[in-house]
Design a protein around this motif. Sequence first.
Motif, PDB file in Angstrom:
ATOM      1  N   GLU A 302     -11.958  21.135 -47.874  1.00  0.00           N
ATOM      2  CA  GLU A 302     -11.197  20.329 -48.825  1.00  0.00           C
ATOM      3  C   GLU A 302      -9.901  21.026 -49.231  1.00  0.00           C
ATOM      4  N   THR A 303      -9.974  22.335 -49.463  1.00  0.00           N
ATOM      5  CA  THR A 303      -8.793  23.065 -49.934  1.00  0.00           C
ATOM      6  C   THR A 303      -7.886  23.496 -48.799  1.00  0.00           C
ATOM      7  N   CYS A 304      -8.463  24.051 -47.739  1.00  0.00           N
ATOM      8  CA  CYS A 304      -7.630  24.601 -46.658  1.00  0.00           C
ATOM      9  C   CYS A 304      -6.773  23.533 -45.996  1.00  0.00           C
ATOM     10  N   VAL A 305      -7.250  22.286 -45.956  1.00  0.00           N
ATOM     11  CA  VAL A 305      -6.485  21.221 -45.312  1.00  0.00           C
ATOM     12  C   VAL A 305      -5.223  20.875 -46.092  1.00  0.00           C
ATOM     13  N   ARG A 306      -5.152  21.286 -47.360  1.00  0.00           N
ATOM     14  CA  ARG A 306      -4.044  20.883 -48.230  1.00  0.00           C
ATOM     15  C   ARG A 306      -2.837  21.803 -48.157  1.00  0.00           C
ATOM     16  N   TYR A 307      -3.052  23.042 -47.795  1.00  0.00           N
ATOM     17  CA  TYR A 307      -2.003  24.048 -47.903  1.00  0.00           C
ATOM     18  C   TYR A 307      -1.621  24.525 -46.507  1.00  0.00           C
ATOM     19  N   ALA A 308      -0.332  24.406 -46.186  1.00  0.00           N
ATOM     20  CA  ALA A 308       0.119  24.728 -44.835  1.00  0.00           C
ATOM     21  C   ALA A 308      -0.257  26.149 -44.436  1.00  0.00           C
ATOM     22  N   GLN A 309      -0.164  27.089 -45.378  1.00  0.00           N
ATOM     23  CA  GLN A 309      -0.476  28.476 -45.043  1.00  0.00           C
ATOM     24  C   GLN A 309      -1.956  28.683 -44.715  1.00  0.00           C
ATOM     25  N   LEU A 310      -2.802  27.751 -45.158  1.00  0.00           N
ATOM     26  CA  LEU A 310      -4.234  27.879 -44.896  1.00  0.00           C
ATOM     27  C   LEU A 310      -4.696  27.046 -43.700  1.00  0.00           C
ATOM     28  N   HIS A 311      -3.784  26.315 -43.045  1.00  0.00           N
ATOM     29  CA  HIS A 311      -4.180  25.513 -41.887  1.00  0.00           C
ATOM     30  C   HIS A 311      -4.771  26.352 -40.755  1.00  0.00           C
ATOM     31  N   PRO A 312      -4.225  27.549 -40.454  1.00  0.00           N
ATOM     32  CA  PRO A 312      -4.871  28.352 -39.406  1.00  0.00           C
ATOM     33  C   PRO A 312      -6.325  28.705 -39.749  1.00  0.00           C
ATOM     34  N   LEU A 313      -6.590  28.998 -41.031  1.00  0.00           N
ATOM     35  CA  LEU A 313      -7.965  29.270 -41.445  1.00  0.00           C
ATOM     36  C   LEU A 313      -8.814  28.016 -41.295  1.00  0.00           C
ATOM     37  N   PHE A 314      -8.240  26.858 -41.639  1.00  0.00           N
ATOM     38  CA  PHE A 314      -8.935  25.582 -41.489  1.00  0.00           C
ATOM     39  C   PHE A 314      -9.345  25.362 -40.030  1.00  0.00           C
ATOM     40  N   LYS A 315      -8.429  25.616 -39.125  1.00  0.00           N
ATOM     41  CA  LYS A 315      -8.716  25.453 -37.698  1.00  0.00           C
ATOM     42  C   LYS A 315      -9.762  26.462 -37.227  1.00  0.00           C
ATOM     43  N   LEU A 316      -9.691  27.688 -37.754  1.00  0.00           N
ATOM     44  CA  LEU A 316     -10.695  28.689 -37.407  1.00  0.00           C
ATOM     45  C   LEU A 316     -12.082  28.242 -37.858  1.00  0.00           C
ATOM     46  N   LEU A 317     -12.177  27.679 -39.046  1.00  0.00           N
ATOM     47  CA  LEU A 317     -13.463  27.180 -39.535  1.00  0.00           C
ATOM     48  C   LEU A 317     -13.985  26.070 -38.635  1.00  0.00           C
ATOM     49  N   GLU A 318     -13.094  25.189 -38.175  1.00  0.00           N
ATOM     50  CA  GLU A 318     -13.514  24.135 -37.254  1.00  0.00           C
ATOM     51  C   GLU A 318     -14.063  24.727 -35.965  1.00  0.00           C
ATOM     52  N   THR A 319     -13.376  25.722 -35.451  1.00  0.00           N
ATOM     53  CA  THR A 319     -13.818  26.352 -34.203  1.00  0.00           C
ATOM     54  C   THR A 319     -15.180  27.017 -34.374  1.00  0.00           C
ATOM     55  N   LEU A 320     -15.361  27.705 -35.486  1.00  0.00           N
ATOM     56  CA  LEU A 320     -16.613  28.430 -35.713  1.00  0.00           C
ATOM     57  C   LEU A 320     -17.788  27.494 -35.940  1.00  0.00           C
ATOM     58  N   THR A 321     -17.573  26.433 -36.736  1.00  0.00           N
ATOM     59  CA  THR A 321     -18.683  25.589 -37.169  1.00  0.00           C
ATOM     60  C   THR A 321     -18.864  24.333 -36.331  1.00  0.00           C
ATOM     61  N   GLY A 322     -17.818  23.937 -35.599  1.00  0.00           N
ATOM     62  CA  GLY A 322     -17.886  22.681 -34.861  1.00  0.00           C
ATOM     63  C   GLY A 322     -17.712  21.457 -35.732  1.00  0.00           C
ATOM     64  N   ILE A 323     -17.389  21.670 -37.016  1.00  0.00           N
ATOM     65  CA  ILE A 323     -17.163  20.566 -37.951  1.00  0.00           C
ATOM     66  C   ILE A 323     -15.672  20.254 -37.961  1.00  0.00           C
ATOM     67  N   THR A 324     -15.315  19.007 -37.706  1.00  0.00           N
ATOM     68  CA  THR A 324     -13.910  18.619 -37.690  1.00  0.00           C
ATOM     69  C   THR A 324     -13.620  17.681 -38.840  1.00  0.00           C
ATOM     70  N   THR A 325     -12.405  17.788 -39.358  1.00  0.00           N
ATOM     71  CA  THR A 325     -11.952  16.963 -40.473  1.00  0.00           C
ATOM     72  C   THR A 325     -10.526  16.533 -40.194  1.00  0.00           C
ATOM     73  N   GLN A 326     -10.210  15.291 -40.468  1.00  0.00           N
ATOM     74  CA  GLN A 326      -8.846  14.797 -40.285  1.00  0.00           C
ATOM     75  C   GLN A 326      -7.912  15.485 -41.271  1.00  0.00           C
ATOM     76  N   VAL A 327      -6.857  16.109 -40.763  1.00  0.00           N
ATOM     77  CA  VAL A 327      -5.895  16.789 -41.634  1.00  0.00           C
ATOM     78  C   VAL A 327      -5.130  15.744 -42.433  1.00  0.00           C
ATOM     79  N   GLY A 328      -5.021  15.948 -43.750  1.00  0.00           N
ATOM     80  CA  GLY A 328      -4.314  15.020 -44.614  1.00  0.00           C
ATOM     81  C   GLY A 328      -2.974  15.583 -45.042  1.00  0.00           C
ATOM     82  N   TYR A 329      -2.744  15.614 -46.343  1.00  0.00           N
ATOM     83  CA  TYR A 329      -1.458  16.049 -46.855  1.00  0.00           C
ATOM     84  C   TYR A 329      -1.474  17.540 -47.143  1.00  0.00           C
ATOM     85  N   THR A 330      -0.287  18.129 -47.278  1.00  0.00           N
ATOM     86  CA  THR A 330      -0.185  19.551 -47.582  1.00  0.00           C
ATOM     87  C   THR A 330       0.736  19.751 -48.769  1.00  0.00           C
ATOM     88  N   PHE A 331       0.596  20.919 -49.410  1.00  0.00           N
ATOM     89  CA  PHE A 331       1.482  21.314 -50.497  1.00  0.00           C
ATOM     90  C   PHE A 331       2.254  22.550 -50.057  1.00  0.00           C
TER      91      PHE A 331
END
Length: 331
Positions: A302-331
Amino acid sequence: MDRTAALHAWLTRHLAPGFTLSAPIGDASSRRYFRIIRTDGPSLMAMDAPPASNDCQPFLTVAALLKPALRVPAVLAQDLEQGFLLLDDLGETDMHSALLQADGAGIQTLYLSAIDSLLALQSASQPDVLPDYTADTMADDLERFAHWYAGIHLGKPLQGSELAVWERSRALLIGRAQAQGKVWIHFDYHSRNLIAGEPMGVLDFQDARTGPISYDLASLLKDMYLPLPEDFRLDIAIRYWQKARAASLPVPASFDDFYADFEWMGVFRQLRTLGTFARLAHRDGKTRYIDDMPQALAYLRETCVRYAQLHPLFKLLETLTGITTQVGYTF
């Protein structure tokens, strides 16, 4: 003699005959609590903290510091060599249990009481009294995620480009945390460590230290044991920030800036907690904590998808867990 029998024998030196001990309360560490039911007075609590893995002195030190400002247990007797403490009983109903039985208005009342106690804790802060939550210690704490969660629990040790993403993300989170105003932090301020009442009772404060002002609020409002809808979290965070400003606590002048700090602090805590839950499951055999991991991941996504600087961490979490989420807006 096992520890429960040794504790019972020690208590007989301080209490009248006829008392009984409840089943152990709490299992997130080697420290245990027992409720003491007496025939000649109100219930009490006993702490069993094996000296090989625990030190009771921080509990005693922090209890003395917090007692003037907060409702914390009084220490009635102690045996540091054995790791036993006799405490008064703040009540049987923790905040978590009370929330499960409360309606909307009751839930809000409980959280407002919790932030009032948090503000009292922070307002009692003194410099150079409690240890600092340093950047090095934060880095060590976050490594639980890399080692225990990614490497052991998921079987996906971080290496190559993934390790580089992790190290950059870790540095960003620690830098953001260290830039915040510093106050005393409980370090595990959530619904299972608070006792319903007015004021709210506070337990398990032995790891208290000086750290980022949003740390305990992130623990409370992004509680892995009791998820809250974001509109409610936002409302309580605003109320907290307004009271913190009125109390001259070191929060940003802009609520938007404070809320971003709070969200990033939540990411730090959720990563640390995933590592802790994985360690409890795989090192200590407490596999029930695996059931609490999905909520931590939900908050992270929920949080990582919002902040551009945290998008790489968001993608890493997707890779590790296999859980994907549609990227929304960023701050």
